[in-house]
Design a protein around this motif. Structure first.
Motif, PDB file in Angstrom:
ATOM      1  N   ASP A 152      -4.242   4.622  -3.061  1.00  0.00           N
ATOM      2  CA  ASP A 152      -5.609   4.345  -2.618  1.00  0.00           C
ATOM      3  C   ASP A 152      -6.635   4.461  -3.737  1.00  0.00           C
ATOM      4  N   LEU A 156       0.995   3.741   3.043  1.00  0.00           N
ATOM      5  CA  LEU A 156       1.838   3.423   4.201  1.00  0.00           C
ATOM      6  C   LEU A 156       3.320   3.482   3.887  1.00  0.00           C
ATOM      7  N   ALA A 193      -0.244  -4.227   8.883  1.00  0.00           N
ATOM      8  CA  ALA A 193      -0.790  -2.888   8.617  1.00  0.00           C
ATOM      9  C   ALA A 193      -1.134  -2.716   7.145  1.00  0.00           C
ATOM     10  N   HIS A 194      -0.275  -3.220   6.248  1.00  0.00           N
ATOM     11  CA  HIS A 194      -0.545  -3.127   4.813  1.00  0.00           C
ATOM     12  C   HIS A 194      -1.749  -3.996   4.431  1.00  0.00           C
ATOM     13  N   GLN A 225      -9.254  -2.388   4.017  1.00  0.00           N
ATOM     14  CA  GLN A 225     -10.135  -1.265   4.323  1.00  0.00           C
ATOM     15  C   GLN A 225     -10.538  -0.505   3.069  1.00  0.00           C
ATOM     16  N   VAL A 226      -9.600  -0.323   2.133  1.00  0.00           N
ATOM     17  CA  VAL A 226      -9.872   0.491   0.950  1.00  0.00           C
ATOM     18  C   VAL A 226     -10.498  -0.323  -0.189  1.00  0.00           C
ATOM     19  N   ALA A 265       0.831  -1.208   0.000  1.00  0.00           N
ATOM     20  CA  ALA A 265       0.000   0.000   0.000  1.00  0.00           C
ATOM     21  C   ALA A 265       0.861   1.252   0.000  1.00  0.00           C
ATOM     22  N   ASN A 307      -4.238  -4.835   6.344  1.00  0.00           N
ATOM     23  CA  ASN A 307      -5.460  -4.209   6.863  1.00  0.00           C
ATOM     24  C   ASN A 307      -5.829  -2.960   6.064  1.00  0.00           C
ATOM     25  N   HIS A 308      -4.842  -2.200   5.622  1.00  0.00           N
ATOM     26  CA  HIS A 308      -5.150  -0.997   4.844  1.00  0.00           C
ATOM     27  C   HIS A 308      -5.776  -1.357   3.504  1.00  0.00           C
TER      28      HIS A 308
END
Length: 313
Positions: free
Chosen positions: A173, A164, A208-209, A215-216, A161, A211-212
């Protein structure tokens, strides 16, 4: 399932890229045969499922870099017949029909502004064949063009991502949002430079990547594409595939993932995308779509050509 990258360097462009690619495919097939039956060659979603039921690991082939085609649709078709199931449109260099991620770096300029008309034909022929369109390594404009042209979901076989870690190899994004609508997939790369933009990273950074992107783009559009066969620095605690349980333990402990969602991340999302690509192939066949016979316009070659006879027949 494991995709092996039949990668050849950009320096082979206009030289022996096709031969070197065939030699890489030969290595992958010989490796699979040497370690059969635990390792088995697969070319379809059905074969992957059957192998899994038989406790076998699937070997699949991807070609990393459109320069391996030497601007030839017949070469693309032959690669598919040899078992290649994804093509990364560019590697670390532009082709004569697509811009790579390098053009998005400061001070760089695009050569084509994304995909040329011939590049769009290559994507359409990949749809017709049932080959995954891979957008890792390509520029943002190439990503957008491929998403507009492709009738099938696309993948990023090893990207993370950009929100990040601001690397041109990662996905911004606004493209992640388009990918979710396309039904495509980002397979998260564990190279530390793509997770933290530094040589050091942790399991938490990889999470974190993941999950990001979830999310998007949505939970159906995230997978794992660690890239262990081609990266220099790995996260602490994620040094190789034996450490995957640590990754899933971290995701479970967050309380944000159900078991069914983790199954999607682990492989079911890729299976869904592959099935969708195969459906587009079958639909195009039923519609009578013929193989594309286009050739690249000479102006894009800028006087360059492969070291072969111009009039072989």
């Amino acid at each position: 399932m494991q995709f092996w990258a039949a990668y050849v360097p950009c320096e082979s462009q206009f030289k022996d890229a096709v031969q070197l690619t065939l030699e890489q495919i030969d290595v992958i097939r010989r490796l699979t045969e040497k370690y059969h039956p635990p390792l088995t060659f697969c070319t379809s979603a059905k074969e992957i499922i059957e192998a899994h039921l038989n406790n076998q690991l699937c070997s699949l082939i991807g070609v990393e870099g459109g320069h391996s085609l030497a601007n030839s649709l017949p070469v693309l078709r032959v690669l598919y017949s040899l078992g290649v199931r994804y093509l990364t449109l560019t590697s670390t260099c532009n082709t004569q029909w697509a811009d790579s991620s390098l053009v998005d770096m400061p001070g760089k300029k695009p050569e084509h502004g994304g995909l040329t008309n011939f590049g769009k034909i290559i994507v359409k022929e990949m749809n017709r064949l049932g080959m995954l369109v891979d957008l890792s390594h390509v520029s943002i404009k190439t990503m957008k063009a491929a998403l507009e042209v492709s009738k099938a979901p696309v993948i990023f076989s090893h990207s993370s991502a950009r929100a990040l870690c601001n690397s041109t190899r990662n996905v911004p994004d606004h493209i992640l949002a388009k990918l979710g609508l396309n039904g495509g997939l980002v397979m998260v790369n564990f190279y530390s430079q793509f997770l933290t933009c530094r040589d050091a990273a942790t399991v938490a950074d990889a999470v974190a990547h993941i999950n990001h992107i979830r999310q998007v783009a949505g939970v159906d559009s995230v997978g794992l594409g660690a890239g262990y066969d081609g990266i220099n620095f790995t996260p602490k605690g994620l040094e190789d595939v034996s450490t995957y349980p640590a990754l899933f333990a971290e995701l479970i402990s967050s309380g944000q993932w159900t078991i069914d969602e983790l199954k999607k991340l682990a492989g079911l999302n890729l299976l869904r995308v592959l099935k969708a690509v195969e459906k587009v192939r079958d639909d195009m066949a039923r519609s009578g779509v013929e193989p594309y016979e286009d050739t690249i316009a000479p102006k894009y070659l800028k006087g360059r050509s492969n070291c072969t006879s111009q009039e072989p027949f």
